[in-house]
Write a protein that holds these residues in place. Structure first.
Motif, mmCIF file in Angstrom:
data_model
loop_
_atom_site.group_PDB
_atom_site.id
_atom_site.type_symbol
_atom_site.label_atom_id
_atom_site.label_comp_id
_atom_site.label_asym_id
_atom_site.label_seq_id
_atom_site.Cartn_x
_atom_site.Cartn_y
_atom_site.Cartn_z
ATOM 1 N N PHE A 114 50.951 36.516 -6.640
ATOM 2 C CA PHE A 114 51.400 36.059 -5.299
ATOM 3 C C PHE A 114 51.598 36.760 -4.227
ATOM 4 C CE2 PHE A 114 53.420 33.274 -8.778
ATOM 5 C CZ PHE A 114 52.876 31.707 -8.400
ATOM 6 N N ARG A 115 52.548 37.910 -4.317
ATOM 7 C CA ARG A 115 52.702 38.777 -3.168
ATOM 8 C C ARG A 115 51.782 39.561 -2.575
ATOM 9 N NH1 ARG A 115 57.838 41.095 -6.240
ATOM 10 N NH2 ARG A 115 59.235 39.493 -6.514
ATOM 11 N N LEU A 165 58.125 33.142 -3.784
ATOM 12 C CA LEU A 165 56.934 33.537 -4.376
ATOM 13 C C LEU A 165 55.854 32.390 -4.468
ATOM 14 C CD1 LEU A 165 57.663 34.474 -8.302
ATOM 15 C CD2 LEU A 165 56.532 35.798 -6.308
ATOM 16 N N MET A 166 56.125 31.135 -4.450
ATOM 17 C CA MET A 166 55.329 30.019 -4.628
ATOM 18 C C MET A 166 54.841 30.240 -3.130
ATOM 19 S SD MET A 166 56.614 27.114 -2.843
ATOM 20 C CE MET A 166 55.592 25.830 -3.774
ATOM 21 N N LYS A 167 55.396 30.527 -1.983
ATOM 22 C CA LYS A 167 55.101 30.031 -0.607
ATOM 23 C C LYS A 167 53.779 31.011 -0.393
ATOM 24 C CE LYS A 167 57.639 33.886 1.584
ATOM 25 N NZ LYS A 167 58.615 34.218 2.451
ATOM 26 N N TRP A 168 53.472 32.009 -1.303
ATOM 27 C CA TRP A 168 52.213 32.903 -0.948
ATOM 28 C C TRP A 168 51.051 32.226 -1.335
ATOM 29 C CZ3 TRP A 168 53.167 35.557 2.931
ATOM 30 C CH2 TRP A 168 54.235 36.644 3.007
ATOM 31 N N GLY A 169 50.935 31.282 -2.273
ATOM 32 C CA GLY A 169 49.902 30.800 -2.734
ATOM 33 C C GLY A 169 48.986 30.109 -1.807
ATOM 34 N N PHE A 177 62.399 29.307 4.003
ATOM 35 C CA PHE A 177 62.950 28.354 2.951
ATOM 36 C C PHE A 177 63.400 27.061 3.730
ATOM 37 C CE2 PHE A 177 66.235 26.685 0.258
ATOM 38 C CZ PHE A 177 65.661 26.792 -0.916
ATOM 39 N N ALA A 220 55.113 29.827 -10.585
ATOM 40 C CA ALA A 220 56.283 30.913 -10.038
ATOM 41 C C ALA A 220 57.484 30.573 -10.872
ATOM 42 C CB ALA A 220 56.411 30.602 -8.702
ATOM 43 N N ARG A 222 54.381 32.382 6.543
ATOM 44 C CA ARG A 222 54.575 31.232 5.940
ATOM 45 C C ARG A 222 56.062 30.643 6.429
ATOM 46 N NH1 ARG A 222 50.063 32.836 4.098
ATOM 47 N NH2 ARG A 222 49.433 32.661 1.956
ATOM 48 N N ARG A 226 47.929 39.250 7.237
ATOM 49 C CA ARG A 226 48.296 37.959 6.581
ATOM 50 C C ARG A 226 48.941 37.171 7.521
ATOM 51 N NH1 ARG A 226 50.739 38.054 0.294
ATOM 52 N NH2 ARG A 226 49.697 36.053 -0.112
ATOM 53 N N ARG A 274 43.317 35.355 -10.634
ATOM 54 C CA ARG A 274 44.182 36.707 -10.104
ATOM 55 C C ARG A 274 44.548 37.354 -11.368
ATOM 56 N NH1 ARG A 274 47.647 34.040 -5.072
ATOM 57 N NH2 ARG A 274 45.689 34.040 -3.788
ATOM 58 N N LEU A 313 45.145 30.981 -10.085
ATOM 59 C CA LEU A 313 46.391 32.126 -10.582
ATOM 60 C C LEU A 313 45.608 32.846 -11.597
ATOM 61 C CD1 LEU A 313 49.509 30.345 -9.444
ATOM 62 C CD2 LEU A 313 48.314 32.045 -8.223
ATOM 63 N N TYR A 338 61.086 29.776 -4.055
ATOM 64 C CA TYR A 338 60.220 29.518 -2.921
ATOM 65 C C TYR A 338 59.290 30.685 -2.344
ATOM 66 C CZ TYR A 338 58.548 28.222 1.686
ATOM 67 O OH TYR A 338 58.016 28.039 2.620
#
Lengths: 194, 194
Positions: A12-13, B37-41, A187, B133, A184, A181, A135, A132, B35
């Protein structure tokens, strides 16, 4: 049980959508390992509607390239493999085997709106599992929806109920060609806790 | 760089859809980590259309339960959190910030078929990122599409262009209550290499 930071970074990161590819092939064995991971991701009633075409040979690439948007042609031409992520609108015919606990076929057969939504939603979930899983196995991914789906369907899925969804370039990216990058949503912009 | 076998097991090979939950809460901090983590997809043009409601309090659960199919009510009631995965059909209004390199807003505004497909496809991808995630962070997931989307939309998204897609129960599952795993399609049934 959870993943360590290094693994979270890979998934992910620090993972990026690649568009420039090293000249390094992806083997049949890698594609089988990829499928054997992504296949485990959950789908509704285990319906598994995704169908994949791994476009790797020069001849197959030549069939795909005219359908790609101009800005996506060169990255697709140079990617070691381009996976066409599609879904089968007759997925429910396999449910007696995939979901043997109940007559799940009858939940879908003849109900086209439910078939359409289920195929698209779950085929897309499986496409994300593919990204995923790639990756996780050390491959880079470059997903794209900028192409003519009808042209791809005529070329690769004629005479079937399989239709293309999006495509994913796969290989080993050239990280030196990445742009900074994009941001995003925070939250609070995307989520709330009730 | 790739993940070790233990991590692949957690994400894919040994992960299961859970329906029976331990009485163990999921904190705000866990949901923020999820959130983050998943936000980077990846999403198309970084459009990030997913919107999430983490339904956790008893009061919020009572608003959700009547919309669930009868067979999904008890597992949703007992799950520590139920994430409603939704998508915003006005996602393109955020593109000037999310995709600053080009006028990406203009690719969507006024083109409803492209908006609809993009919101559903990319919101679903983000839902899959959420599932994986969660597993990566040690949570179990129980995704479901068996509910009345219109009822959920009226209750949680009235007055907006956000619409529900599917829901994911989150928490710590009771593995002793799992049934044997259902089969998946073999490589040659779901994929080909050209």
């Amino acid at each position: 049980m959870q993943l360590d930071d290094r693994s979270l970074n890979i998934l992910f990161r620090e993972a990026r959508t690649h568009t420039v590819w090293q000249d390094r092939p992806v083997s049949d064995d890698s594609l089988h390992r990829l499928y054997d991971l992504m296949k485990w991701g959950p789908t509704s009633a285990n319906c598994c509607p995704a169908r994949l075409v791994f476009v790797r040979s020069k001849e197959a690439k030549q069939r795909l390239l005219p359908a790609m948007d101009p800005g996506n042609q060169e990255k697709t031409r140079t990617a070691p493999v381009t996976a066409i992520v599609a879904h089968d609108y007759e997925f429910y015919e396999k449910l007696p085997r995939l979901y043997p606990h109940a007559d799940a076929r009858s939940w879908f057969a003849g109900n086209q709106p439910v078939i359409d939504t289920t195929a698209f939603r779950n085929g897309t979930l499986q496409g994300a599992y593919l990204i995923l899983a790639a990756r996780a196995l050390g491959l880079d991914a470059g997903p794209m929806s900028g192409f003519n789906n009808d042209m791809v369907d005529k070329e690769f899925f004629a005479g079937t109920k399989v239709r293309s969804n999006f495509v994913v370039n796969l290989g080993y990216g050239d990280a030196s060609k990445l742009h900074p990058r994009s941001p995003r949503l925070a939250f609070d912009e995307a989520a709330r806790i009730l």
